[in-house]
Write a protein that holds these residues in place. Structure first.
Motif, PDB file in Angstrom:
ATOM      1  N   SER A  42      34.209  67.003  29.162  1.00 22.51           N
ATOM      2  CA  SER A  42      35.258  66.052  29.534  1.00 22.51           C
ATOM      3  C   SER A  42      36.274  65.968  28.408  1.00 22.51           C
ATOM      4  CB  SER A  42      34.684  64.649  29.753  1.00 22.51           C
ATOM      5  OG  SER A  42      33.783  64.625  30.816  1.00 22.51           O
ATOM      6  N   ILE A  43      37.536  65.793  28.777  1.00 18.77           N
ATOM      7  CA  ILE A  43      38.591  65.594  27.785  1.00 18.77           C
ATOM      8  C   ILE A  43      39.379  64.358  28.213  1.00 18.77           C
ATOM      9  CG2 ILE A  43      40.629  66.561  26.651  1.00 18.77           C
ATOM     10  CD1 ILE A  43      39.522  69.375  27.354  1.00 18.77           C
ATOM     11  N   PHE A  44      39.559  63.440  27.266  1.00 17.25           N
ATOM     12  CA  PHE A  44      40.291  62.204  27.504  1.00 17.25           C
ATOM     13  C   PHE A  44      41.550  62.213  26.649  1.00 17.25           C
ATOM     14  CE2 PHE A  44      35.816  61.549  28.164  1.00 17.25           C
ATOM     15  CZ  PHE A  44      35.747  60.800  29.324  1.00 17.25           C
ATOM     16  N   PHE A  45      42.570  61.464  27.089  1.00 18.05           N
ATOM     17  CA  PHE A  45      43.863  61.464  26.407  1.00 18.05           C
ATOM     18  C   PHE A  45      44.257  60.049  25.994  1.00 18.05           C
ATOM     19  CE2 PHE A  45      48.627  61.400  26.757  1.00 18.05           C
ATOM     20  CZ  PHE A  45      48.874  62.194  25.656  1.00 18.05           C
ATOM     21  N   ASP A  46      44.634  59.874  24.727  1.00 15.15           N
ATOM     22  CA  ASP A  46      45.165  58.611  24.216  1.00 15.15           C
ATOM     23  C   ASP A  46      46.688  58.725  24.179  1.00 15.15           C
ATOM     24  OD1 ASP A  46      46.092  56.441  22.740  1.00 15.15           O
ATOM     25  OD2 ASP A  46      44.539  56.590  21.216  1.00 15.15           O
ATOM     26  N   GLU A  47      47.333  58.044  25.098  1.00 10.91           N
ATOM     27  CA  GLU A  47      48.793  58.106  25.262  1.00 10.91           C
ATOM     28  C   GLU A  47      49.536  57.668  24.001  1.00 10.91           C
ATOM     29  OE1 GLU A  47      51.743  59.372  27.640  1.00 10.91           O
ATOM     30  OE2 GLU A  47      49.968  58.743  28.768  1.00 10.91           O
ATOM     31  N   ASP A  48      48.999  56.679  23.290  1.00  8.89           N
ATOM     32  CA  ASP A  48      49.691  56.149  22.113  1.00  8.89           C
ATOM     33  C   ASP A  48      49.731  57.133  20.948  1.00  8.89           C
ATOM     34  OD1 ASP A  48      50.165  53.730  23.420  1.00  8.89           O
ATOM     35  OD2 ASP A  48      48.343  52.804  22.617  1.00  8.89           O
ATOM     36  N   THR A  49      48.674  57.901  20.774  1.00  5.32           N
ATOM     37  CA  THR A  49      48.583  58.785  19.609  1.00  5.32           C
ATOM     38  C   THR A  49      48.661  60.266  19.971  1.00  5.32           C
ATOM     39  OG1 THR A  49      46.172  58.927  19.717  1.00  5.32           O
ATOM     40  CG2 THR A  49      47.121  57.112  18.412  1.00  5.32           C
ATOM     41  N   HIS A  50      48.672  60.581  21.266  1.00  3.33           N
ATOM     42  CA  HIS A  50      48.647  61.954  21.769  1.00  3.33           C
ATOM     43  C   HIS A  50      47.378  62.692  21.342  1.00  3.33           C
ATOM     44  CE1 HIS A  50      52.880  60.825  22.097  1.00  3.33           C
ATOM     45  NE2 HIS A  50      52.784  61.493  23.220  1.00  3.33           N
ATOM     46  N   THR A  51      46.327  61.916  21.110  1.00  3.99           N
ATOM     47  CA  THR A  51      45.040  62.478  20.727  1.00  3.99           C
ATOM     48  C   THR A  51      44.222  62.807  21.969  1.00  3.99           C
ATOM     49  OG1 THR A  51      45.028  61.251  18.648  1.00  3.99           O
ATOM     50  CG2 THR A  51      42.900  62.041  19.450  1.00  3.99           C
ATOM     51  N   LEU A  52      43.638  63.983  21.966  1.00  3.73           N
ATOM     52  CA  LEU A  52      42.691  64.395  22.998  1.00  3.73           C
ATOM     53  C   LEU A  52      41.294  64.187  22.432  1.00  3.73           C
ATOM     54  CD1 LEU A  52      44.494  67.724  23.797  1.00  3.73           C
ATOM     55  CD2 LEU A  52      44.319  65.788  25.376  1.00  3.73           C
ATOM     56  N   PHE A  53      40.439  63.541  23.197  1.00  2.00           N
ATOM     57  CA  PHE A  53      39.049  63.334  22.814  1.00  2.00           C
ATOM     58  C   PHE A  53      38.189  64.151  23.760  1.00  2.00           C
ATOM     59  CE2 PHE A  53      35.092  61.152  23.923  1.00  2.00           C
ATOM     60  CZ  PHE A  53      34.443  61.178  22.704  1.00  2.00           C
ATOM     61  N   ALA A  54      37.424  65.083  23.217  1.00  2.00           N
ATOM     62  CA  ALA A  54      36.600  65.973  24.038  1.00  2.00           C
ATOM     63  C   ALA A  54      35.124  65.658  23.834  1.00  2.00           C
ATOM     64  CB  ALA A  54      36.889  67.424  23.675  1.00  2.00           C
ATOM     65  N   PHE A  55      34.374  65.747  24.928  1.00  2.00           N
ATOM     66  CA  PHE A  55      32.933  65.494  24.917  1.00  2.00           C
ATOM     67  C   PHE A  55      32.250  66.601  25.702  1.00  2.00           C
ATOM     68  CE2 PHE A  55      29.287  63.986  27.334  1.00  2.00           C
ATOM     69  CZ  PHE A  55      28.445  63.568  26.315  1.00  2.00           C
ATOM     70  N   GLN A  56      31.158  67.135  25.128  1.00  2.00           N
ATOM     71  CA  GLN A  56      30.393  68.198  25.790  1.00  2.00           C
ATOM     72  C   GLN A  56      28.904  67.908  25.713  1.00  2.00           C
ATOM     73  OE1 GLN A  56      31.261  71.779  23.633  1.00  2.00           O
ATOM     74  NE2 GLN A  56      33.348  71.906  24.405  1.00  2.00           N
TER      75      GLN A  56
END
Length: 104
Positions: A42-56
């Motif tokens: 899964s990949i999540f997106f933080d709109e404020d920081t443009h950070t992608l958070f990935a989980f496997q």
């Protein structure tokens, strides 16, 4: 089964392109990941920081980050390099995250 998490950075204004490219994930890349033990990704997106958070979830010792020498992965990195922060070899700048809590 191990759980891996890491973060990456998307270039501003590239959220829709990132989503589109992942919605059209190459079948050979998906097969490669599954064949190498990645059962969930899964990949999540933080709109404020443009950070992608990935989980496997991964069986074995490695995850997608350990496939750097594979030609399919290198081709994917080249395809994605224009919309995210990358290293000189076009791999995404990826920072591993330490798990500090887990609830079953």
């Amino acid at each position: 089964m191990q759980r891996l998490a890491f973060k990456m950075k998307l270039n501003k204004g590239q959220k829709e392109a990132y989503i589109k490219r992942h919605n059209e994930l190459w079948p050979e890349l998906k097969k490669l990941l599954k064949d190498n033990g990645v059962s969930e990704y899964s990949i999540f997106f933080d709109e404020d920081t443009h950070t992608l958070f990935a989980f496997q979830k991964v069986s074995g010792d490695g995850g997608s980050q350990d496939l750097a020498d594979n030609q399919i992965v290198k081709k994917w990195w080249d395809f994605m390099a224009d919309i995210m922060e990358t290293n000189p070899d076009n791999s995404p700048v990826s920072i591993p995250l330490e798990e500090v809590f887990y609830m079953e």
